[in-house]
Structure formats: structure tokens, C-alpha cells
Enzyme design. Sequence first.
Site, PDB file in Angstrom:
ATOM      1  N   HIS A  74     115.994  35.379 -64.860  1.00  0.00           N
ATOM      2  CA  HIS A  74     115.360  36.624 -64.415  1.00  0.00           C
ATOM      3  C   HIS A  74     115.986  37.091 -63.102  1.00  0.00           C
ATOM      4  CE1 HIS A  74     111.358  36.564 -66.851  1.00  0.00           C
ATOM      5  NE2 HIS A  74     112.421  36.403 -67.604  1.00  0.00           N
ATOM      6  N   TYR A 116     103.487  41.256 -61.403  1.00  0.00           N
ATOM      7  CA  TYR A 116     102.439  40.873 -60.450  1.00  0.00           C
ATOM      8  C   TYR A 116     101.610  42.125 -60.191  1.00  0.00           C
ATOM      9  CZ  TYR A 116     104.873  36.525 -59.216  1.00  0.00           C
ATOM     10  OH  TYR A 116     105.457  35.278 -59.247  1.00  0.00           O
ATOM     11  N   PRO A 123      99.664  29.265 -56.458  1.00  0.00           N
ATOM     12  CA  PRO A 123     100.822  29.494 -57.332  1.00  0.00           C
ATOM     13  C   PRO A 123     101.436  30.894 -57.249  1.00  0.00           C
ATOM     14  CG  PRO A 123      98.778  29.315 -58.621  1.00  0.00           C
ATOM     15  CD  PRO A 123      98.415  29.018 -57.220  1.00  0.00           C
ATOM     16  N   LYS A 144     105.973  28.321 -55.965  1.00  0.00           N
ATOM     17  CA  LYS A 144     106.723  27.413 -55.094  1.00  0.00           C
ATOM     18  C   LYS A 144     106.417  25.924 -55.269  1.00  0.00           C
ATOM     19  CE  LYS A 144     109.312  30.250 -52.988  1.00  0.00           C
ATOM     20  NZ  LYS A 144     110.065  30.561 -54.194  1.00  0.00           N
ATOM     21  N   TYR A 162     111.498  34.426 -52.592  1.00  0.00           N
ATOM     22  CA  TYR A 162     111.133  34.211 -53.998  1.00  0.00           C
ATOM     23  C   TYR A 162     112.189  33.359 -54.721  1.00  0.00           C
ATOM     24  CZ  TYR A 162     108.868  35.116 -58.452  1.00  0.00           C
ATOM     25  OH  TYR A 162     108.199  34.953 -59.638  1.00  0.00           O
TER      26      TYR A 162
HETATM   27  C1  LIG Z   1      98.122  26.945 -62.705  1.00  0.00           C
HETATM   28  C2  LIG Z   1      99.329  26.446 -61.947  1.00  0.00           C
HETATM   29  C3  LIG Z   1     100.508  27.195 -61.965  1.00  0.00           C
HETATM   30  C4  LIG Z   1     101.608  26.765 -61.247  1.00  0.00           C
HETATM   31  N1  LIG Z   1     102.733  27.539 -61.259  1.00  0.00           N
HETATM   32  C5  LIG Z   1     103.816  27.147 -60.557  1.00  0.00           C
HETATM   33  C6  LIG Z   1     105.056  27.884 -60.600  1.00  0.00           C
HETATM   34  O1  LIG Z   1     105.176  28.919 -61.280  1.00  0.00           O
HETATM   35  N2  LIG Z   1     106.113  27.419 -59.904  1.00  0.00           N
HETATM   36  C7  LIG Z   1     106.018  26.255 -59.162  1.00  0.00           C
HETATM   37  O2  LIG Z   1     107.014  25.878 -58.546  1.00  0.00           O
HETATM   38  N3  LIG Z   1     104.887  25.516 -59.124  1.00  0.00           N
HETATM   39  C8  LIG Z   1     103.768  25.920 -59.800  1.00  0.00           C
HETATM   40  N4  LIG Z   1     102.634  25.135 -59.800  1.00  0.00           N
HETATM   41  C9  LIG Z   1     102.603  23.892 -59.013  1.00  0.00           C
HETATM   42  C10 LIG Z   1     103.295  22.701 -59.684  1.00  0.00           C
HETATM   43  O3  LIG Z   1     102.779  22.505 -60.978  1.00  0.00           O
HETATM   44  C11 LIG Z   1     103.117  21.439 -58.824  1.00  0.00           C
HETATM   45  O4  LIG Z   1     103.470  21.743 -57.504  1.00  0.00           O
HETATM   46  C12 LIG Z   1     103.966  20.257 -59.332  1.00  0.00           C
HETATM   47  O5  LIG Z   1     103.387  19.707 -60.486  1.00  0.00           O
HETATM   48  C13 LIG Z   1     104.096  19.162 -58.265  1.00  0.00           C
HETATM   49  O6  LIG Z   1     104.742  18.042 -58.796  1.00  0.00           O
HETATM   50  P1  LIG Z   1     104.438  16.586 -58.231  1.00  0.00           P
HETATM   51  O7  LIG Z   1     105.321  15.662 -59.004  1.00  0.00           O
HETATM   52  O8  LIG Z   1     104.508  16.576 -56.761  1.00  0.00           O
HETATM   53  O9  LIG Z   1     102.890  16.322 -58.570  1.00  0.00           O
HETATM   54  P2  LIG Z   1     102.174  16.187 -59.992  1.00  0.00           P
HETATM   55  O10 LIG Z   1     102.802  17.065 -60.995  1.00  0.00           O
HETATM   56  O11 LIG Z   1     100.724  16.325 -59.707  1.00  0.00           O
HETATM   57  O12 LIG Z   1     102.476  14.686 -60.423  1.00  0.00           O
HETATM   58  C14 LIG Z   1     101.845  13.577 -59.800  1.00  0.00           C
HETATM   59  C15 LIG Z   1     101.784  12.422 -60.782  1.00  0.00           C
HETATM   60  O13 LIG Z   1     101.212  11.291 -60.135  1.00  0.00           O
HETATM   61  C16 LIG Z   1     100.282  10.685 -61.022  1.00  0.00           C
HETATM   62  N5  LIG Z   1      99.290   9.948 -60.229  1.00  0.00           N
HETATM   63  C17 LIG Z   1      98.256  10.456 -59.517  1.00  0.00           C
HETATM   64  N6  LIG Z   1      97.565   9.464 -58.922  1.00  0.00           N
HETATM   65  C18 LIG Z   1      98.176   8.309 -59.268  1.00  0.00           C
HETATM   66  C19 LIG Z   1      97.913   6.932 -58.967  1.00  0.00           C
HETATM   67  N7  LIG Z   1      96.874   6.581 -58.190  1.00  0.00           N
HETATM   68  N8  LIG Z   1      98.735   6.008 -59.476  1.00  0.00           N
HETATM   69  C20 LIG Z   1      99.794   6.360 -60.270  1.00  0.00           C
HETATM   70  N9  LIG Z   1     100.076   7.648 -60.590  1.00  0.00           N
HETATM   71  C21 LIG Z   1      99.281   8.604 -60.091  1.00  0.00           C
HETATM   72  C22 LIG Z   1      99.689  11.846 -61.805  1.00  0.00           C
HETATM   73  O14 LIG Z   1      99.110  11.438 -63.032  1.00  0.00           O
HETATM   74  C23 LIG Z   1     100.916  12.732 -61.990  1.00  0.00           C
HETATM   75  O15 LIG Z   1     101.611  12.433 -63.171  1.00  0.00           O
HETATM   76  C24 LIG Z   1     101.531  25.537 -60.509  1.00  0.00           C
HETATM   77  C25 LIG Z   1     100.372  24.773 -60.507  1.00  0.00           C
HETATM   78  C26 LIG Z   1      99.262  25.206 -61.216  1.00  0.00           C
HETATM   79  C27 LIG Z   1      98.002  24.355 -61.201  1.00  0.00           C
END
Ligand SMILES: Cc1cc2nc3c(=O)[nH]c(=O)nc-3n(C[C@H](O)[C@H](O)[C@H](O)COP(=O)(O)OP(=O)(O)OC[C@H]3O[C@@H](n4cnc5c(N)ncnc54)[C@H](O)[C@@H]3O)c2cc1C
Length: 389
Positions: free
Chosen positions: A72, A200, A292, A296, A384
Site C-alpha cells: 500500500h 480511517y 492500534p 505500530k 506511518y
Molecule cells: C485489535 C488489535 C489490532 C492490532 N493492529 C495492529 C496493527 O495493525 N499493526 C501493528 O503493528 N500492531 C497491531 N496490534 C498490536 C500487535 O498485535 C501486538 O503489538 C503484537 O502482538 C505484539 O507482539 P508480542 O510478541 O510482543 O506480544 P504477543 O503477541 O502478546 O505475544 C506474547 C506471547 O507470550 C505468551 N505468554 C504470555 N504469558 C506467558 C507466560 N507466563 N509464559 C509463557 N508465555 C507467555 C503469550 O501466550 C503470547 O503468545 C493490534 C493489536 C490488537 C489487539
Amino acid sequence: MRTKVAIIGAGPAGLLLGQLLHTCGIDNIILERRDRGYVLARIRAGVLEQGTVDLLDQVGVAARLHREGLIHDGIELAFAGSRHRIDLKEATGKSVTIYGQTEVTRDLMDARDKCGLVTVYEADHVKPHDFDSDHPRVSYTKDGITHEIECDFIAGCDGSHGISRASVKPSAIETFERIYPFGWLGILSETPPVSPELIYSNHARGFALCTMRSMRRSRYYVQCSLDDHIDQWPDDRFWDELKRRLDQEAADKLVTGPSIEKSIAPLRSFVAEPMRFGRMVLAGDAAHIVPPTGAKGLNLAASDVHYLAQALREYYDEKSSAGIDHYSEKALSRVWKAVRFSWWMTAMMHRFPDTEGFGARIQLAELNYLVNSKAAAASLSENYVGLPY
Ligand SMILES: Cc1cc2nc3c(=O)[nH]c(=O)nc-3n(C[C@H](O)[C@H](O)[C@H](O)COP(=O)(O)OP(=O)(O)OC[C@H]3O[C@@H](n4cnc5c(N)ncnc54)[C@H](O)[C@@H]3O)c2cc1C
């Protein structure tokens, strides 16, 4: 068991860190609380910055992304009954890629399997120990048996409700938070997107976002009350509300269909400082959350683990702790800029309890400025598409 880096969490942060470390020859084990299917089923992010795509390329997992991802070059802002395009590519020379977080996760899991790297799914009672010493450990229970991993470093990639940040003594950590007085009600449907680029929409009834995962699968959101429950939102009500918040042309073109996923997400900004505690480091949602609106969250998880992998490579290859010592400062500098951008986009696009008269006029003035000033559009665009690492 012994490894160099014990990673807690198999979300995008943990899995990408695992691959980046593997490409530098640094062995690692991932402990994940959930089963693989559960992790893969979480529908979340979909907009990838160029920097995130480059990292996935670097670890050799981007072949499917390049085949199936949608490039995009712009986004559309809808307000006061019409739509205006912001040309990201013209302003920055960069684009974003639409490719679901579930697909990124699947590609990283497959690559990890191919490399024969260890991931322990359904690891219960994961607990980091002794990260203030030179001999950190992580314990966990699997099938009723307690195990322990000795390591050099612990990477807390376990999201906002994980155990890593919760294991730090409160006096060693400072947190900053803003809770927004609304949520996003999102649905996923097997319908073609209403427009080739994201829309948006700032509307008197509340914010709406039209996004997609592919040319056959759409993702739509409407701002909702924090008290709302998905049972109050049958599909027909959702589609009606979405149409009311779009311009006439988009409302007429919108193809509706049964939702295949529906959920409500509250919005908040949160940062924990620092991101390093002796031999334990935090990355991704474990350290920070953004609403969201700016797309980011996943991208910040990627930039964090990029800095972290560089720091660990320096530690092992060059026998230098400088990268580890500066990790928190470096990561937080980029994190706060994304927190600011996400907060600003949220403030500009949503109805707040006090967005009456004055507040609504200020939002309109800001949106009009954005679509009529090259400088303002360039500022939005460079944030962005992602600030440089
Ligand atoms: C509705 C929505 C829309 C979004 N849209 C966007 C977007 O368009 N662009 C964007 O960049 N981001 C977006 N995000 C945010 C993005 O999804 C998160 O920032 C991203 O998942 C972060 O990744 P992470 O690996 O840090 O955490 P997570 O994806 O939360 O992964 C953490 C992992 O740790 C595991 N865990 C937790 N506790 C424990 C424990 N005690 N022991 C072992 N494992 C554990 C969990 O099960 C999970 O698998 C969005 C979020 C939401 C909710």
C-alpha cells in the site's frame, strides 16, 4: 537444560528474536504458555512497516509475504463527508505491506521448525529467576514435571500480561499509562475490501477503520463503548453502524457478509521503563502497548528485537556489553516516538466524551491541515511507514 538466551513467549517478538539470534549462531529456547494452534488463531495486526518486512527478509521467512502481501502506497482519511488520500510513497519513498500477524507468526513458526530449534508449547508456571546475577534461570512445568533452563540472558517477550515484567521488583520499574474511554469492535469477513487502501474515518458517531488481510478478506472496526459486549453487536447492527460512519460512495460499495471473527479491544498507551533488568530484557508488548490506530504494536516488537539481537551478537562475537547496556535507551527512544504518533492519531480520529463543539472543530482543522499541507502529510507519512531504526 542450558541455552544462551531463554525466550519467554512465542508471539511475533519471541519468534522473530529466535530467528535473528539463530542467524547469528546464538542458540535459544522459547517457552510458550499456550498451544501452537491458540497462538496462530489470534487475529491482530495487519500493517507491516518496511523495516519489519526487511527483518523478515533478513531471517529468510518473507517469501510468502512477498507473494501474498499487498503493498500500500497510501491511506485515506475520511471526514466531513468526503475522503482524502495521503500519498505515503510520494512523501517518504516508502510503502507499508498488508500481511496478517497470523501469517507472520505461521511463517516464523515454520522456519523455526525447519531449523530444528526448540519451542516448548503449553509450558506452565514459567518463571524467570536470578536475573540480577550472572547465572539467570527460567523454570517451568510441562506435563506435571518441573524443568529448569540455565542461560546467559532471559528475553521477556510475553506480552502485556506476561510473567517477565511482573517478576521485576516494583521499585526497579516505572510505568506510564493512558487509558482511552472507548474500545474497538472489530470483525473479520470473507468479503472483498471496500477500497484498495485503508480508510480511517472521523465521524460524529465515532471512529471507523476499513482495513483488510487480502483482496478476499476484510477487517473492519468501529469505535464502541467500553461497556459494550459482542452479543449486543449482531452482524447486521455492525454493518449498519459502519455504513453510517463512511462517506456515501464507500457505504454504497461496502460488501457485507457473515463475520468469521468478532471481538472488542480496549485502547490504551502503556510504557514500562527501563527495558533491561540485569540479565533480563523486555521486548514488544511486554514493555509497551499502543492503541492500534497507528498500526505500530507489531512493528515496535520487531524494532525492539532487532536492537536486542544486535546487542546480543555484539556480546557474543565482540565480547562487548555495550549493546546490552544501551538496549533499553535505544529501544525506548523509538518506542516513545511511536507512542506519541499512536496517541496523536487516536486523539485526532475518535470521539471523546468531551469532543463536542470545540474539540470537534479542532479535529476538523487538524484533518484539513493534514490533507492540504505537504509538510503535515509528510510528517504523518514518515511516522506511518515507520521511523528509521
Ligand atoms: C485489535 C488489535 C489490532 C492490532 N493492529 C495492529 C496493527 O495493525 N499493526 C501493528 O503493528 N500492531 C497491531 N496490534 C498490536 C500487535 O498485535 C501486538 O503489538 C503484537 O502482538 C505484539 O507482539 P508480542 O510478541 O510482543 O506480544 P504477543 O503477541 O502478546 O505475544 C506474547 C506471547 O507470550 C505468551 N505468554 C504470555 N504469558 C506467558 C507466560 N507466563 N509464559 C509463557 N508465555 C507467555 C503469550 O501466550 C503470547 O503468545 C493490534 C493489536 C490488537 C489487539
